[in-house]
Design an enzyme around this catalytic site. Sequence first.
Site, PDB file in Angstrom:
ATOM      1  N   ARG A  63     -33.977 -31.759  64.235  1.00  0.00           N
ATOM      2  CA  ARG A  63     -34.621 -32.620  65.241  1.00  0.00           C
ATOM      3  C   ARG A  63     -35.229 -33.866  64.621  1.00  0.00           C
ATOM      4  O   ARG A  63     -35.805 -34.677  65.313  1.00  0.00           O
ATOM      5  CB  ARG A  63     -35.669 -31.811  66.020  1.00  0.00           C
ATOM      6  CG  ARG A  63     -35.025 -30.680  66.782  1.00  0.00           C
ATOM      7  CD  ARG A  63     -35.915 -30.004  67.786  1.00  0.00           C
ATOM      8  NE  ARG A  63     -35.195 -28.854  68.328  1.00  0.00           N
ATOM      9  CZ  ARG A  63     -35.488 -27.596  68.074  1.00  0.00           C
ATOM     10  NH1 ARG A  63     -36.500 -27.313  67.288  1.00  0.00           N
ATOM     11  NH2 ARG A  63     -34.787 -26.619  68.588  1.00  0.00           N
ATOM     12  N   VAL A  64     -35.113 -33.981  63.300  1.00  0.00           N
ATOM     13  CA  VAL A  64     -35.566 -35.213  62.641  1.00  0.00           C
ATOM     14  C   VAL A  64     -34.363 -36.122  62.433  1.00  0.00           C
ATOM     15  O   VAL A  64     -34.450 -37.335  62.549  1.00  0.00           O
ATOM     16  CB  VAL A  64     -36.275 -34.886  61.298  1.00  0.00           C
ATOM     17  CG1 VAL A  64     -36.613 -36.152  60.538  1.00  0.00           C
ATOM     18  CG2 VAL A  64     -37.545 -34.079  61.558  1.00  0.00           C
TER      19      VAL A  64
END
Length: 508
Positions: free
Chosen positions: A365-366
């Site tokens: 999710r980064v």
Amino acid sequence: MKFNADEIASVIKQEIQQFDTQIDVREVGRVLEVGDGIARVYGLSGIMAGEMVEFPNGTIGLAFNLEENSVGVIILGDYLTIKEGDEVKALGTLLSVPVGDAVLGRVVDPLGNPLDGMGPIQSSETRPVEFLAPGVSERKPVTEPMQTGIKAIDAMTPVGRGQRELIIGDRKTGKTAIAIDAILNQKNTGVKCFYVAVGQKDSSVAGVVEILRRNGAMDYTTVIVAGASVPAPLQYVAPYAGTAMAEYFMFNGQHALIVYDDLSKQAAAYRELSLLMRRPPGREAYPGDVFYCHSRLLERSAKLSDELGAGSLTSLPIIETLEGEVSAYIPTNVISITDGQIYLQPDLFFAGIRPAMNVGISVSRVGGNAQIKAMKKVAGGLRLDLAAFRELEAFAQLGTELDEATQRRLDRGYRMVELLKQGQYKPLDVYDQVLSIYAGTRGHLDEVPTVDVLRWESEYLDFAKAKYSTIREKLEETNDLTDEVRDLMEKAIAEFQKTFVPSETAEV
């Protein structure tokens, strides 16, 4: 013998002045019952949750359940010599562990006691095992890469400093190997590493320690062991103790990486404690607060704000699934807490694709924020391409005749899958990864036989280091894929292709 009255009076006066009334006040209780790492104690009416107690044999306990007439204590150590009626002292302090440079290179238990026979740990500083996670205002976004040295991960599910990336899969699919590779790859980066083994066989942990030692990684690594043979209370406390040791470096403006291997076993230990304490069971017999047990642990991983020194703590929790059941209770809990997951699929593992990462389910999710610009440019569409290739491959197995363009996509997919394979404990430098992934995604491997792809990569990287060292220098300088670097790479590949000799048995 003649006594001098004045002399005697002055001595008495001096003693009176120096007299200090010290009353030793301790809260004590009595053991009502003991067994399975749990003691029920009567009489500690003023004790607080999480406070330490001491038993006559010197073993430490932790106040776990505060009930109306008794206190449930989890025993962190040998409970077999504790008997009914023994006196229990409240110590008035929280459980703490030694921290600092003294713990690096050591193998310790969850209380910070050495297990490696290298003498006591000479540390003057301690940190509480339970500590409140930094708030939102004390953090900043994750933007610095934490390179794992694994091509598939650094290209498709990158991990940043301060991130929590879950490694999930069935047993024996290479979960620990990924975590160990990530630790090995931190050599010369200044990142301090912590490996927490919960419920593992002692022989497995000894093997991991030996690998770290052989590769020179123990210099910056601490191993916290709560093996399968130790009582459940120590298995439950171990991840928190490891986090406290790692947090010391984060709050001192440094960077740390912690691996929890694995949290499924910690959850099972917590369930055992809770059921013995008569806490009401919930789903799958876990207590209702097992989510909080993991969230308060993983929330402590963060990238701190500049005001707090900009240190970071990155965590790689490991969860074991049963028959790929990702939607079970503990896996879904931890997936919802973490910032992405690397899912390892048994079918891929047994087909020889290692790391056996399923690119469809795995996610970070980064994302690109945790990659250098050069990697972002060469691996931009790689994840979607590989996911599409898997669907295309399933379609092709039906025996349908494929048009030329589809066949070309399939062929490139096979070569990319081959290129992303990597040997165990052989992390690859990020600039080498950029060179090899660029060659694959730009179609330079399309004419190379699939069986020769890894040999091509190895020989090409050696060739580039020897004859085109300027490529690496420019990548290190800018971290970007400039036109100049791209032209140099194209030139290097073209020159190398002329010298590469495919295997005699290989089929294109």
